[in-house]
Design a protein around this motif. Structure first.
Motif, mmCIF file in Angstrom:
data_model
loop_
_atom_site.group_PDB
_atom_site.id
_atom_site.type_symbol
_atom_site.label_atom_id
_atom_site.label_comp_id
_atom_site.label_asym_id
_atom_site.label_seq_id
_atom_site.Cartn_x
_atom_site.Cartn_y
_atom_site.Cartn_z
ATOM 1 N N ASN A 1 0.830 -1.195 0.000
ATOM 2 C CA ASN A 1 0.000 0.000 0.000
ATOM 3 C C ASN A 1 0.868 1.249 0.000
ATOM 4 O OD1 ASN A 1 -2.670 -0.290 -0.332
ATOM 5 N ND2 ASN A 1 -3.179 -0.375 1.859
ATOM 6 N N GLU A 2 1.340 1.637 -1.107
ATOM 7 C CA GLU A 2 2.145 2.844 -1.199
ATOM 8 C C GLU A 2 1.257 4.011 -1.601
ATOM 9 O OE1 GLU A 2 5.649 2.500 -3.544
ATOM 10 O OE2 GLU A 2 5.971 0.460 -2.866
ATOM 11 N N HIS A 3 1.504 5.194 -0.963
ATOM 12 C CA HIS A 3 0.750 6.404 -1.288
ATOM 13 C C HIS A 3 1.679 7.388 -1.977
ATOM 14 C CE1 HIS A 3 -1.719 4.892 2.130
ATOM 15 N NE2 HIS A 3 -2.649 5.078 1.198
ATOM 16 N N GLY A 4 1.122 8.210 -2.886
ATOM 17 C CA GLY A 4 1.925 9.206 -3.581
ATOM 18 C C GLY A 4 1.323 9.524 -4.936
ATOM 19 N N PHE A 5 2.068 10.287 -5.697
ATOM 20 C CA PHE A 5 1.602 10.709 -7.020
ATOM 21 C C PHE A 5 2.442 10.029 -8.081
ATOM 22 C CE2 PHE A 5 0.694 14.348 -4.229
ATOM 23 C CZ PHE A 5 -0.677 14.440 -4.412
ATOM 24 N N THR A 6 1.780 9.745 -9.172
ATOM 25 C CA THR A 6 2.524 9.172 -10.288
ATOM 26 C C THR A 6 3.133 10.309 -11.105
ATOM 27 O OG1 THR A 6 0.656 9.190 -11.794
ATOM 28 C CG2 THR A 6 0.915 7.211 -10.416
ATOM 29 N N LEU A 7 4.054 9.979 -11.943
ATOM 30 C CA LEU A 7 4.713 10.980 -12.787
ATOM 31 C C LEU A 7 3.701 11.647 -13.712
ATOM 32 C CD1 LEU A 7 7.315 12.332 -13.668
ATOM 33 C CD2 LEU A 7 7.646 10.469 -15.306
ATOM 34 N N VAL A 8 2.745 10.908 -14.228
ATOM 35 C CA VAL A 8 1.723 11.456 -15.118
ATOM 36 C C VAL A 8 0.871 12.480 -14.370
ATOM 37 C CG1 VAL A 8 -0.338 10.885 -16.482
ATOM 38 C CG2 VAL A 8 1.677 9.407 -16.574
ATOM 39 N N GLU A 9 0.483 12.182 -13.136
ATOM 40 C CA GLU A 9 -0.316 13.112 -12.329
ATOM 41 C C GLU A 9 0.460 14.411 -12.062
ATOM 42 O OE1 GLU A 9 -3.090 10.095 -9.696
ATOM 43 O OE2 GLU A 9 -1.037 10.505 -9.030
ATOM 44 N N ILE A 10 1.712 14.298 -11.783
ATOM 45 C CA ILE A 10 2.536 15.482 -11.508
ATOM 46 C C ILE A 10 2.670 16.331 -12.766
ATOM 47 C CG2 ILE A 10 4.871 16.261 -10.920
ATOM 48 C CD1 ILE A 10 5.036 13.881 -8.997
ATOM 49 N N VAL A 11 2.907 15.711 -13.906
ATOM 50 C CA VAL A 11 3.038 16.448 -15.165
ATOM 51 C C VAL A 11 1.729 17.144 -15.510
ATOM 52 C CG1 VAL A 11 3.385 16.197 -17.660
ATOM 53 C CG2 VAL A 11 4.926 15.048 -16.068
ATOM 54 N N ILE A 12 0.596 16.460 -15.359
ATOM 55 C CA ILE A 12 -0.710 17.057 -15.649
ATOM 56 C C ILE A 12 -0.969 18.252 -14.726
ATOM 57 C CG2 ILE A 12 -3.209 16.668 -15.553
ATOM 58 C CD1 ILE A 12 -2.695 13.860 -16.652
ATOM 59 N N SER A 13 -0.666 18.130 -13.458
ATOM 60 C CA SER A 13 -0.889 19.243 -12.518
ATOM 61 C C SER A 13 0.025 20.432 -12.849
ATOM 62 C CB SER A 13 -0.702 18.786 -11.071
ATOM 63 O OG SER A 13 0.637 18.404 -10.845
ATOM 64 N N ILE A 14 1.254 20.175 -13.271
ATOM 65 C CA ILE A 14 2.159 21.258 -13.658
ATOM 66 C C ILE A 14 1.636 21.965 -14.901
ATOM 67 C CG2 ILE A 14 4.458 21.763 -14.589
ATOM 68 C CD1 ILE A 14 5.563 19.653 -12.664
ATOM 69 N N VAL A 15 1.140 21.229 -15.878
ATOM 70 C CA VAL A 15 0.583 21.821 -17.095
ATOM 71 C C VAL A 15 -0.640 22.659 -16.750
ATOM 72 C CG1 VAL A 15 -0.603 21.294 -19.273
ATOM 73 C CG2 VAL A 15 1.510 20.096 -18.683
ATOM 74 N N LEU A 16 -1.527 22.142 -15.921
ATOM 75 C CA LEU A 16 -2.725 22.898 -15.516
ATOM 76 C C LEU A 16 -2.349 24.177 -14.757
ATOM 77 C CD1 LEU A 16 -5.199 20.050 -14.474
ATOM 78 C CD2 LEU A 16 -5.297 21.523 -16.478
ATOM 79 N N SER B 1 0.399 25.836 -15.032
ATOM 80 C CA SER B 1 1.022 26.750 -15.992
ATOM 81 C C SER B 1 -0.038 27.500 -16.796
ATOM 82 C CB SER B 1 1.941 25.987 -16.946
ATOM 83 O OG SER B 1 2.976 25.371 -16.245
ATOM 84 N N ILE B 2 -1.063 26.778 -17.222
ATOM 85 C CA ILE B 2 -2.138 27.406 -17.994
ATOM 86 C C ILE B 2 -2.866 28.433 -17.135
ATOM 87 C CG2 ILE B 2 -4.372 26.988 -19.111
ATOM 88 C CD1 ILE B 2 -3.188 24.284 -20.068
#
Length: 170
Positions: A1-16, A18-19
């Motif tokens: 049971n590991e908690h955290g963010f995936t690389l895709v989630e982090i990239v999407i949040s950075i793009v959002l 930025s916009i």
């Protein structure tokens, strides 16, 4: 049971983010430009009102029939002139607080983008961003004064007033 963010989630949040930031910065810069425009327009209006008030107050205490034009001639009703010359009333005795004790040949003239006032040998520039100044005799002893100023940001302001000299005699 590991908690955290995936690389895709982090990239999407950075793009959002930025916009959203881009739109916020554009909005704030537009508000800042609009504020500068409003401040410049207010300064232009204040300058025009001050100059017009000065001219009309002084012309109102004229003591004889003004002459019109840069080379003063008798004013013709309905003709626009870039200058007006008149004598004004001075109280007697002249107040010690009065800076200009000259009462004859007060001249307001428009030339080369500047509106000047000449009294005696002293010429004072009232406004430098003038694009138009006309004095038009409407009828005997009644004058329409139009002043147009242009601001540094492309804004224009035209102010019109009418004045009837009182023809005060000592």
């Amino acid at each position: 049971n590991e908690h955290g963010f995936t690389l895709v989630e982090i990239v999407i949040s950075i793009v959002l983010m930025s916009i959203i930031s881009l739109f916020s910065i554009q909005y704030l810069s537009q508000v800042a430009r609009m504020n500068q425009t409003v401040i410049a327009q207010k300064a232009l209006v204040d300058e025009a009102k001050t100059v017009m008030e000065f001219i009309t107050r002084e012309l109102r205490v004229g003591i004889n029939t003004p002459t019109c034009g840069t080379s003063p001639v008798t004013c013709v009703v309905g003709t626009e002139y870039p200058a007006i010359t008149f004598d004004r009333y001075l109280e007697s005795p002249v107040s010690a607080l009065r800076k200009d004790v000259n009462a004859t040949a007060i001249k307001y003239a428009f030339s080369a983008g500047a509106l000047t006032r000449t009294s005696g040998a002293v010429t004072t520039t009232l406004a430098t961003n003038v694009t138009g100044f006309t004095v038009t005799p409407v009828s005997a002893n009644f004058y329409k004064v139009i002043l147009t100023l242009a601001g540094s940001l492309g804004q224009n302001f035209t102010l019109e007033s009418s004045v009837k000299p009182r023809n005060i005699t000592g």
